[in-house]
Design a protein around this motif. Structure first.
Motif, mmCIF file in Angstrom:
data_model
loop_
_atom_site.group_PDB
_atom_site.id
_atom_site.type_symbol
_atom_site.label_atom_id
_atom_site.label_comp_id
_atom_site.label_asym_id
_atom_site.label_seq_id
_atom_site.Cartn_x
_atom_site.Cartn_y
_atom_site.Cartn_z
ATOM 1 N N GLY A 132 -1.923 -2.271 0.023
ATOM 2 C CA GLY A 132 -2.068 -1.241 -1.003
ATOM 3 C C GLY A 132 -3.447 -1.152 -1.612
ATOM 4 O O GLY A 132 -4.039 -0.075 -1.683
ATOM 5 N N ARG A 191 0.258 5.392 -4.348
ATOM 6 C CA ARG A 191 1.706 5.590 -4.287
ATOM 7 C C ARG A 191 2.405 4.314 -3.815
ATOM 8 O O ARG A 191 3.415 3.905 -4.378
ATOM 9 C CB ARG A 191 2.012 6.755 -3.359
ATOM 10 C CG ARG A 191 3.433 7.187 -3.387
ATOM 11 C CD ARG A 191 3.613 8.458 -2.609
ATOM 12 N NE ARG A 191 4.984 8.899 -2.716
ATOM 13 C CZ ARG A 191 5.496 9.838 -1.986
ATOM 14 N NH1 ARG A 191 4.749 10.464 -1.101
ATOM 15 N NH2 ARG A 191 6.745 10.186 -2.123
ATOM 16 N N LEU A 192 1.847 3.688 -2.793
ATOM 17 C CA LEU A 192 2.401 2.436 -2.302
ATOM 18 C C LEU A 192 2.271 1.336 -3.355
ATOM 19 O O LEU A 192 3.195 0.540 -3.556
ATOM 20 C CB LEU A 192 1.698 1.998 -1.013
ATOM 21 C CG LEU A 192 2.122 0.649 -0.453
ATOM 22 C CD1 LEU A 192 3.545 0.720 0.075
ATOM 23 C CD2 LEU A 192 1.171 0.204 0.634
ATOM 24 N N ASN A 215 -4.063 3.001 -1.588
ATOM 25 C CA ASN A 215 -2.853 3.811 -1.589
ATOM 26 C C ASN A 215 -2.116 3.609 -2.925
ATOM 27 O O ASN A 215 -1.362 2.666 -3.111
ATOM 28 C CB ASN A 215 -1.964 3.398 -0.410
ATOM 29 C CG ASN A 215 -0.809 4.328 -0.203
ATOM 30 O OD1 ASN A 215 -0.468 5.125 -1.070
ATOM 31 N ND2 ASN A 215 -0.197 4.230 0.963
#
Length: 93
Positions: A32, A39-40, A37
């Motif tokens: 992540g 969202r992750l 990322n």
């Protein structure tokens, strides 16, 4: 018998969480953060918080006979009646 089985399953859950959580944190960092990322990261942090809450609930349900609470209970008399400070301080010239 059911009580013993519940204790055994609780012990397995704690051991599994103890191994799983650091590996999950490593995965969060590797996957992540490095990839950026968001969202992750958000989903992973929510899962991590849930795992931590489950581990805490399991530890809380262990009751007063687990190893740490027994150690805390054995230290309480020493905490209530600490030794006098005058005899334990080092006097410098």
């Amino acid at each position: 018998m059911a009580d013993g089985l519940g204790s055994y399953l609780g012990l397995l859950l704690m051991a599994g969480m103890t191994v799983l959580i650091p590996q999950f944190i490593r995965w969060i960092i590797d996957t992540g953060i490095r990839a950026g990322n968001v969202r992750l990261l958000t989903a992973a942090v929510l899962v991590l918080l849930t795992l931590t809450l489950l581990k805490g609930a399991d530890r809380l349900s262990a009751g007063p006979l687990d190893r740490d609470s027994l150690a805390e209970r054995s230290l309480r008399p020493a905490q209530r009646h600490p030794p006098p400070l005058g005899g334990t301080l080092l006097r410098l010239p």
